[in-house]
Design an enzyme around this catalytic site. Sequence first.
Site, PDB file in Angstrom:
ATOM      1  N   ASP A  72     -68.224  20.593 172.557  1.00  0.00           N
ATOM      2  CA  ASP A  72     -67.438  21.306 171.548  1.00  0.00           C
ATOM      3  C   ASP A  72     -67.532  22.801 171.877  1.00  0.00           C
ATOM      4  OD1 ASP A  72     -65.842  21.784 169.359  1.00  0.00           O
ATOM      5  OD2 ASP A  72     -67.223  20.988 167.871  1.00  0.00           O
ATOM      6  N   GLU A 109     -67.712  25.729 169.247  1.00  0.00           N
ATOM      7  CA  GLU A 109     -68.272  26.702 168.308  1.00  0.00           C
ATOM      8  C   GLU A 109     -69.733  27.015 168.617  1.00  0.00           C
ATOM      9  OE1 GLU A 109     -66.403  24.130 167.582  1.00  0.00           O
ATOM     10  OE2 GLU A 109     -64.713  24.845 166.371  1.00  0.00           O
ATOM     11  N   HIS A 143     -63.081  19.966 171.942  1.00  0.00           N
ATOM     12  CA  HIS A 143     -62.683  21.019 170.997  1.00  0.00           C
ATOM     13  C   HIS A 143     -61.164  21.219 170.962  1.00  0.00           C
ATOM     14  CE1 HIS A 143     -62.560  24.793 168.798  1.00  0.00           C
ATOM     15  NE2 HIS A 143     -61.762  25.246 169.748  1.00  0.00           N
ATOM     16  N   HIS A 184     -71.832  22.386 166.273  1.00  0.00           N
ATOM     17  CA  HIS A 184     -71.988  23.311 165.138  1.00  0.00           C
ATOM     18  C   HIS A 184     -72.429  22.556 163.892  1.00  0.00           C
ATOM     19  CE1 HIS A 184     -68.260  21.595 163.653  1.00  0.00           C
ATOM     20  NE2 HIS A 184     -67.843  21.669 164.910  1.00  0.00           N
ATOM     21  N   HIS A 242     -68.153  23.652 159.799  1.00  0.00           N
ATOM     22  CA  HIS A 242     -67.046  22.817 159.334  1.00  0.00           C
ATOM     23  C   HIS A 242     -67.321  21.379 159.743  1.00  0.00           C
ATOM     24  CE1 HIS A 242     -65.778  23.460 163.532  1.00  0.00           C
ATOM     25  NE2 HIS A 242     -65.018  22.378 163.426  1.00  0.00           N
ATOM     26  N   GLU A 259     -70.347  16.595 162.143  1.00  0.00           N
ATOM     27  CA  GLU A 259     -69.902  15.978 163.405  1.00  0.00           C
ATOM     28  C   GLU A 259     -71.071  15.413 164.208  1.00  0.00           C
ATOM     29  OE1 GLU A 259     -67.243  18.772 165.385  1.00  0.00           O
ATOM     30  OE2 GLU A 259     -66.350  19.237 163.455  1.00  0.00           O
TER      31      GLU A 259
HETATM   32 ZN    ZN Z   1     -64.713  22.633 167.879  1.00  0.00          ZN
END
Ligand code: ZN
Length: 274
Positions: A8, A10, A60, A104, A116, A135
């Site tokens: 990902d 972030e 991502h 994240h 998020h 996630e």
């Molecule tokens: Zn992401």
Amino acid sequence: MKVLISVDMEGITGVVSLSHTDHTTAEYQRFRRLMTGDANAAIEGARAAGATDIVVNDSHGNMDNILIEELNPAASLISGSPKPFSMMEGIGPDVDAAIFIGYHARAGSAPAIHDHTWSSTTIYNATLNGKLMGEIMLNAALAGHFRVPVVLVTGDQLATTEAREVLGDVETATVKIARGRSAADCLPPAKTAPIIRQAAQSAAQKALERKCAPFVVQPPITLGIEFMRSIQAERAELMPGAKRTGARSVEWVGEDMASVYRTWRAFVYLAGSP
Ligand SMILES: [Zn+2]
């Protein structure tokens, strides 16, 4: 040994601002290179531990961020979207260990870079069998469905703390300390690369020695979603089997994580944007 690396953005080295992860900005071009760098460090570590088959899954946004021309040739790359298992495409019973790079913290975490859960405009909170889910938990549970342990998670300090809370005995590498949603004390890539490489090597070594337990969620599995707005729950409620549990929330019960994962993604699509 086959290793799947889900990457990902972030939680990548140096990423703090939304412009760093948005493909329409000029700044993004710098950070997709850093994303490729963090992935390369994990590939080198997994290789040093004896991984013979390494698959990197770009996880991502549009999932076409990683620069294949700069990717370590020891790995192959799953690029683009949509794909059936999305952030976990490539997972299956033939994988021995999964690694999460650049992850994240879940929605509602602070101070955490871009906290998020899947979509910051759609999901307020999500739960799996009543436990708050981000996630890390969602993707680890799908790996667990195939009896694959998640052996390393990298990101900011709240991402790595969340990983240890959810997964217990897991290697982590903290590449930055968040001071807010878009500010952090960041280590430069020359510092984070050896940290990620070392963590990946020791994590893959443990997997090779079968010292890591997969994160298995026992059925029946109840997926709970609290959306940002009532109209999103109203649309999501159209899903067969969905139960409206509140103005903004729905619930869905599944027998295995593969179907829960697909349903989760369908809910997010159904709910649409605000
Ligand atoms: Zn992401």
